[in-house]
Design a protein around this motif. Structure first.
Motif, PDB file in Angstrom:
ATOM      1  N   GLY A 243       0.807  -1.211   0.000  1.00  0.00           N
ATOM      2  CA  GLY A 243       0.000   0.000   0.000  1.00  0.00           C
ATOM      3  C   GLY A 243       0.841   1.262   0.000  1.00  0.00           C
ATOM      4  N   SER A 244       0.162   2.376   0.180  1.00  0.00           N
ATOM      5  CA  SER A 244       0.848   3.667   0.136  1.00  0.00           C
ATOM      6  C   SER A 244       1.496   4.027   1.462  1.00  0.00           C
ATOM      7  N   GLY A 245       0.967   3.510   2.563  1.00  0.00           N
ATOM      8  CA  GLY A 245       1.484   3.857   3.875  1.00  0.00           C
ATOM      9  C   GLY A 245       0.826   5.071   4.491  1.00  0.00           C
ATOM     10  N   ILE A 246       0.022   5.792   3.732  1.00  0.00           N
ATOM     11  CA  ILE A 246      -0.630   6.986   4.288  1.00  0.00           C
ATOM     12  C   ILE A 246      -1.657   6.624   5.355  1.00  0.00           C
ATOM     13  N   PRO A 247      -2.477   5.565   5.191  1.00  0.00           N
ATOM     14  CA  PRO A 247      -3.361   5.191   6.312  1.00  0.00           C
ATOM     15  C   PRO A 247      -2.595   4.878   7.587  1.00  0.00           C
ATOM     16  N   GLU A 248      -1.431   4.247   7.478  1.00  0.00           N
ATOM     17  CA  GLU A 248      -0.640   3.967   8.666  1.00  0.00           C
ATOM     18  C   GLU A 248      -0.137   5.253   9.310  1.00  0.00           C
ATOM     19  N   ILE A 249       0.288   6.217   8.481  1.00  0.00           N
ATOM     20  CA  ILE A 249       0.773   7.489   9.031  1.00  0.00           C
ATOM     21  C   ILE A 249      -0.370   8.244   9.709  1.00  0.00           C
ATOM     22  N   LYS A 250      -1.527   8.278   9.077  1.00  0.00           N
ATOM     23  CA  LYS A 250      -2.672   8.953   9.686  1.00  0.00           C
ATOM     24  C   LYS A 250      -3.045   8.306  11.016  1.00  0.00           C
ATOM     25  N   SER A 251      -2.974   6.984  11.071  1.00  0.00           N
ATOM     26  CA  SER A 251      -3.311   6.290  12.319  1.00  0.00           C
ATOM     27  C   SER A 251      -2.302   6.620  13.412  1.00  0.00           C
ATOM     28  N   LEU A 252      -1.018   6.622  13.074  1.00  0.00           N
ATOM     29  CA  LEU A 252       0.010   6.927  14.072  1.00  0.00           C
ATOM     30  C   LEU A 252      -0.098   8.360  14.566  1.00  0.00           C
ATOM     31  N   LEU A 253      -0.317   9.295  13.663  1.00  0.00           N
ATOM     32  CA  LEU A 253      -0.473  10.682  14.082  1.00  0.00           C
ATOM     33  C   LEU A 253      -1.737  10.887  14.902  1.00  0.00           C
ATOM     34  N   ASN A 254      -2.723  10.031  14.707  1.00  0.00           N
ATOM     35  CA  ASN A 254      -3.972  10.121  15.453  1.00  0.00           C
ATOM     36  C   ASN A 254      -3.884   9.442  16.809  1.00  0.00           C
ATOM     37  N   GLY A 255      -2.858   8.607  17.008  1.00  0.00           N
ATOM     38  CA  GLY A 255      -2.690   7.983  18.307  1.00  0.00           C
ATOM     39  C   GLY A 255      -2.880   6.489  18.337  1.00  0.00           C
ATOM     40  N   VAL A 256      -2.854   5.808  17.173  1.00  0.00           N
ATOM     41  CA  VAL A 256      -3.038   4.364  17.103  1.00  0.00           C
ATOM     42  C   VAL A 256      -1.748   3.745  16.590  1.00  0.00           C
ATOM     43  N   MET A 257      -1.250   2.751  17.294  1.00  0.00           N
ATOM     44  CA  MET A 257      -0.011   2.101  16.906  1.00  0.00           C
ATOM     45  C   MET A 257      -0.294   1.003  15.881  1.00  0.00           C
ATOM     46  N   ILE A 258       0.392   1.066  14.745  1.00  0.00           N
ATOM     47  CA  ILE A 258       0.330   0.033  13.719  1.00  0.00           C
ATOM     48  C   ILE A 258       1.629  -0.759  13.801  1.00  0.00           C
ATOM     49  N   ILE A 671     -11.567   4.983   4.220  1.00  0.00           N
ATOM     50  CA  ILE A 671     -12.265   3.719   3.979  1.00  0.00           C
ATOM     51  C   ILE A 671     -11.365   2.547   4.339  1.00  0.00           C
ATOM     52  N   HIS A 672     -10.104   2.611   3.952  1.00  0.00           N
ATOM     53  CA  HIS A 672      -9.205   1.510   4.262  1.00  0.00           C
ATOM     54  C   HIS A 672      -8.921   1.427   5.764  1.00  0.00           C
ATOM     55  N   MET A 673      -8.916   2.534   6.462  1.00  0.00           N
ATOM     56  CA  MET A 673      -8.779   2.460   7.910  1.00  0.00           C
ATOM     57  C   MET A 673     -10.021   1.851   8.549  1.00  0.00           C
ATOM     58  N   GLU A 674     -11.194   2.150   7.999  1.00  0.00           N
ATOM     59  CA  GLU A 674     -12.411   1.535   8.511  1.00  0.00           C
ATOM     60  C   GLU A 674     -12.442   0.041   8.226  1.00  0.00           C
ATOM     61  N   LEU A 675     -11.959  -0.361   7.066  1.00  0.00           N
ATOM     62  CA  LEU A 675     -11.917  -1.788   6.754  1.00  0.00           C
ATOM     63  C   LEU A 675     -10.977  -2.533   7.696  1.00  0.00           C
ATOM     64  N   ARG A 676      -9.939  -1.861   8.140  1.00  0.00           N
ATOM     65  CA  ARG A 676      -9.021  -2.470   9.109  1.00  0.00           C
ATOM     66  C   ARG A 676      -9.488  -2.270  10.540  1.00  0.00           C
ATOM     67  N   VAL A 678      -9.544   0.453  12.343  1.00  0.00           N
ATOM     68  CA  VAL A 678      -8.660   1.323  13.115  1.00  0.00           C
ATOM     69  C   VAL A 678      -9.516   2.324  13.886  1.00  0.00           C
ATOM     70  N   PRO A 679      -9.375   2.414  15.207  1.00  0.00           N
ATOM     71  CA  PRO A 679     -10.183   3.366  15.986  1.00  0.00           C
ATOM     72  C   PRO A 679      -9.701   4.799  15.796  1.00  0.00           C
ATOM     73  N   PHE A 680      -9.991   5.366  14.653  1.00  0.00           N
ATOM     74  CA  PHE A 680      -9.538   6.705  14.284  1.00  0.00           C
ATOM     75  C   PHE A 680     -10.536   7.722  14.831  1.00  0.00           C
TER      76      PHE A 680
END
Length: 927
Positions: A243-258, A671-676, A678-680
């Protein structure tokens, strides 16, 4: 006997209720004569009329108030309690309103049972995979001890030194991010040149009769399949690199560890995989992965350690940055540097971090991210001046980034000129791009769900990548082969056509004669950056029927399959970004709209912009329709093209695309964070969060620890439970009333560290002497293994050690954040997100712990269930829960009628609730 008689009578009532489910807001109950009467309460306990082999009659489930709940063992936090109000009909119909469950799931087809342990069935298990980050610093006595022994001047000097070191590390992060981006781009360009030259050589051999027809196509397809096979191996070794890695970055900046997303192994897999993916001809871009690599540089360099290579610089000052708060800030700086290196847009990099996911921001972080982005763009430009220029051109700065759409050389008559009358047309293009982007996101979501069920193994995903690359190459080279006599154009401008910027290096000849280029091949089989420059700067004629314009048939023939291939590619096991594919497809869409809007305005006598300007607007529309970015997107377009006068049209276009797209669904990354699952947490909660209370969403009866508890029982709790935070309470008895008042909170990682073989002899003490065997533990020692701490499953205590006591008063955080049970969820949400919390305790007026709120409890899906249930059962809104140790003994349906109905609360077994538990065992007997 009376209880058995009441249960036998319940069978008939349950069957009648199943055939006639209640429709009023209040729970209906059956009378003895079979008539359904309205009741203010929830009624008496009912047992399910289920088959003999059903788990309900085997003791694994018990029916409460017409539903089922697990009683064989204490369930996890948030276990879903199924009631008839949730439209769960035993033995009949579908399980509506119960996500993930189907009738007949499992071997017992005639009984309803929970699908998993979570409050949203299997969704709870998905949420357990994620852990929140600790953005609030602990104020334990151990942490304070290293500060209280120093003077104020020493502390100020220490703070200044750490501040200077923080800026130095920011510069190092920018430097490494730029170097990684340069290496990725150079390797990608070499692969693209090799592929294009190989295809052109074999095409020339075919035309000269030295090879059979179609030989070039077969060789190129095999080459691209081989590149995809090599790139797929990186993802096989490190799956998180896909993937692009942007969902992971958004999750980390939001406070969720991937997990594993910030490791150096992921950096290598991301860099090598994306270069091979672009070289293989997949419709992907390297800009998204570059942002991810920048974030990895920020996270890794700031820690001064690597678990992959096994080195640690704990002797240095890096240990000052080994916490989640500092790590998050360096990830934000690295992400901004990645955007700046990829697009040459430092301002867009700062706005990307601020707009897309940062849950906490402050002015100092703004300066640091801007400095990091500016430095990264400068270093990238310096290296580009030497790589792309002459031998003596090092330091001659001309290009701002790796993806620069260039500037016109002046031969084209002002390609970015437009009139104010065209702005409504630009907004219309944005609306169309928003709807197309929504369709793109919906189709990609369906494909991702289908992949999760049908292409789940690594081998299947690997084969999918190779097959997809070969099919795309077959189309990319096969279409120019089939249309070689239709879409060939002269490289040099003809006398009747407008002057053209020199495009000698931007076009591909393929099957056309010398001195010509193939329009479809230049867009489809060319380097993505060159194809975008061609679409932006190829001039157009005022006459839409002129042959000087790019043929609309070739544009349409490219756009339809390319968008489909891009949708298929995003989500495969390959590092991939979506910026370049969306910009390319949007540019083609904009040129097609240029024919329509230009023709209409010319009939009205209005001068119109060239088709390149419409291509720019179309790129913003498509990119905004899929990603839903606005400010950062506008800055990326402006900084990569240098056309400041298009700032307002680009912004209005992106805004229209965002608004129209949000009418249908969310952005692709969301959408991809919701599919995973992720408590964003977004910036602001919905307005209806003000209508529900903290007591409705909290996890009921959290596991509490006494300030002094036995080591064996503490380790048993750690092995049994999966919680990452435990309230620490103090038990007091006043006038015969037992109180367990909150005194602090301690994290799971610290408990595991204290019970590890390295430190247990220094913290455990005998109940008689109260003294430990070793020296006092220091805070730096407690955090020495960050971010990896010993797992509880691998810890073992000797029999003598199990009887020793652990004093938590020194290691717990004595000032935890708390809220009352009647606080609105909107207020709780604001406190939780703005302060970067991980746990929020709910206490009553006496200070007793009655619940715990985590990030998962504040998600929209969870709160929707609580809101819907509160609307159907208004009595829940006024119910006041009691701590577990103060509940009455014995069975009382009237006392638990509201508790049992809550679908989102933890409901321990009947015995664990109503049987007295010793307050000295470190837990209240329930979760």
């Amino acid at each position: 006997e009376r209880e058995r008689e009441r249960e036998r009578e319940s069978f008939g009532r349950a069957e009648r209720m199943a055939s006639s489910p209640p429709t009023s807001p209040h729970q209906r109950r059956s009378s003895s004569n079979g008539q359904v009467q309205e009741s203010k309460g929830m009624g008496e306990p009912l047992l399910s009329d289920a088959p003999a082999d059903c788990p309900i009659n085997k003791g694994e489930f018990a029916s409460i108030n017409g539903g089922v709940r697990r009683t064989k063992s204490s369930p996890g936090i948030g276990t879903r309690v199924v009631t008839f109000s949730d439209s769960v009909i035993l033995g009949q119909g579908d399980t509506k309103g119960f996500p993930g469950q189907k009738r007949g799931d499992g071997e017992h087809e005639d009984c309803a049972k929970p699908h998993g342990e979570g409050y949203k069935t299997d969704l709870r298990e998905e949420l357990k995979k994620y852990e929140a980050l600790d953005y609030t610093l602990s104020e334990s006595e151990l942490q304070r001890a290293k500060l209280f022994d120093r003077s104020r001047l020493e502390l100020e000097e220490e703070g200044s030194r750490i501040h200077r070191l923080r800026w130095m590390l920011t510069f190092v992060v920018a430097l490494f991010t730029a170097l990684v981006a340069i290496l990725i781009t150079w390797f990608t360009q070499q692969l693209l040149k090799f592929r294009l030259n190989l295809a052109q050589n074999w095409i020339d051999k075919e035309q000269n009769g030295d090879a059979f027809p179609g030989c070039a196509l077969l060789i190129t397809v095999g080459l691209c399949g081989g590149m995809a096979a090599l790139g797929g191996l990186f993802v096989v070794l490190e799956p998180v690199a896909a993937g692009s890695g942007i969902p992971e970055i958004k999750s980390l900046l939001n406070g969720v560890m991937i997990k594993r997303s910030m490791r150096i192994k992921t950096l290598f897999a991301k860099a090598g995989g994306v270069a091979l993916a672009v070289g293989a001809g997949l419709p992907v871009g390297k800009e998204g992965p570059m942002i991810h690599t920048g974030a990895i540089c920020g996270a890794g360099l700031s820690q001064g350690k690597s678990s992959t290579f096994g080195f640690d610089t704990r002797w240095s000052k890096f240990k000052e940055f080994r916490n989640d708060k500092e790590k998050r800030d360096f990830i934000a700086c690295g992400s901004a540097a990645g955007v700046a290196a990829a697009f040459g847009a430092p301002l867009a990099g700062v706005m990307f971090c601020l707009e897309e996911g940062a849950s906490w921001w402050h002015p100092d972080l703004t300066w640091r991210t801007l400095f990091c982005a500016m430095t990264s763009a400068f270093v990238t430009n310096v290296f580009l001046s030497g790589i792309r220029g002459e031998s003596n051109s090092w330091g001659m700065l001309s290009r701002s980034g790796l993806l620069s759409f260039g500037e016109d050389d002046g031969s084209n008559d002002d390609p970015w000129k437009y009139t104010a009358w065209e702005i409504p047309g630009f907004v219309m293009i944005g609306a169309v791009g928003g709807f197309l982007g929504a369709g793109f996101n919906h189709l990609n979501m369906k494909l991702t769900i289908w992949r999760q069920h049908n292409i789940s193994g690594r081998f299947k995903r690997y084969v999918e990548v190779v097959a997809l690359a070969m099919v795309i190459t077959l189309f990319a080279l096969g279409l120019p082969m089939a249309t070689k006599s239709i879409y060939c154009r002269d490289v040099e401008p003809r006398e009747s056509c407008p002057s053209r910027t020199s495009i000698e290096g931007y076009t591909t000849r393929l099957y056309c004669p010398e001195g010509q280029f193939h329009v479809l091949g230049t867009i489809f089989f060319n380097s993505p950056e060159n194809a975008i420059r061609f679409l932006f700067y190829e001039p157009s004629d005022d006459d839409i029927q002129s042959e000087c314009n790019l043929p609309s048939g070739a544009l349409a023939m490219f756009m339809a399959p390319y968008l489909l291939f891009a949708c298929l590619t995003y989500g495969v096991a390959m590092p991939s970004g979506m910026f370049i594919p969306l910009i390319m497809s949007g540019a083609v869409m904009g040129r097609l709209f240029g024919y329509v809007i230009g023709g209409l305005l010319q009939e009205l006598g209005i001068e119109v912009a060239q088709h390149g300007a419409y291509a720019l607007i179309g790129s913003a529309a498509m990119l905004g329709g899929v990603t839903r970015m606005t400010i950062s997107l506008t800055l990326i377009i402006i900084e990569t093209t240098g056309v400041v006068q298009f700032g307002l049209p680009v912004f209005l276009t992106a805004l229209a695309a965002r608004v129209c797209g949000h009418l249908i669904n969310e952005g692709l990354y969301d959408i991809h964070m919701e599919l995973r699952h992720v408590p964003f947490l977004t910036w602001d909660p919905p307005i209806w969060y003000q209508t529900i209370r903290a007591s409705e969403i909290m996890s009921y009866s959290p596991v509490c620890l006494d300030m002094r508890s036995e080591a064996g029982k503490t380790l048993e709790i750690l092995k049994k439970e999966r919680h990452n935070g435990f309230p620490v309470v103090e038990t007091t008895v006043t006038s015969g009333i037992t109180r367990r008042k909150l005194r602090g909170i301690i994290l799971r990682k610290h408990l595991c560290q204290l019970l590890s073989p390295k430190f247990r002899h220094r913290v455990l003490h005998s109940p008689r002497t109260g003294q430990s065997q070793g020296t006092e533990l220091q805070w730096d020692e407690l955090e020495s293994t960050y971010p990896h701490f010993p797992p509880a499953d691998k810890l073992e205590l000797k029999e003598a050690e199990k009887k020793l006591q652990l004093d938590l008063s020194t290691y717990m955080n004595p000032v935890p954040h708390v809220v009352p049970p009647n606080a609105s969820v909107w207020h709780v949400y604001q406190i939780f997100r703005q302060m970067g919390l991980r746990h929020l305790c709910v206490i009553d007026n006496a200070g007793d712990v009655i619940g715990m709120i985590t990030r998962q409890d504040l998600t929209t899906e969870h709160c929707k269930q609580c809101f819907d249930f509160g609307s159907r059962t208004p009595s829940i809104r006024t119910w006041r829960p009691l701590p577990a140790h103060q509940r009455p003994h014995g069975w009382s349906a009237a006392g638990i009628e509201d508790i049992e109905a809550l679908p989102n609360w933890t409901m321990p077994s009947r015995r664990s609730i109503w049987t007295s538990a010793s307050p000295r065992n470190g837990s209240d007997g329930s979760r």
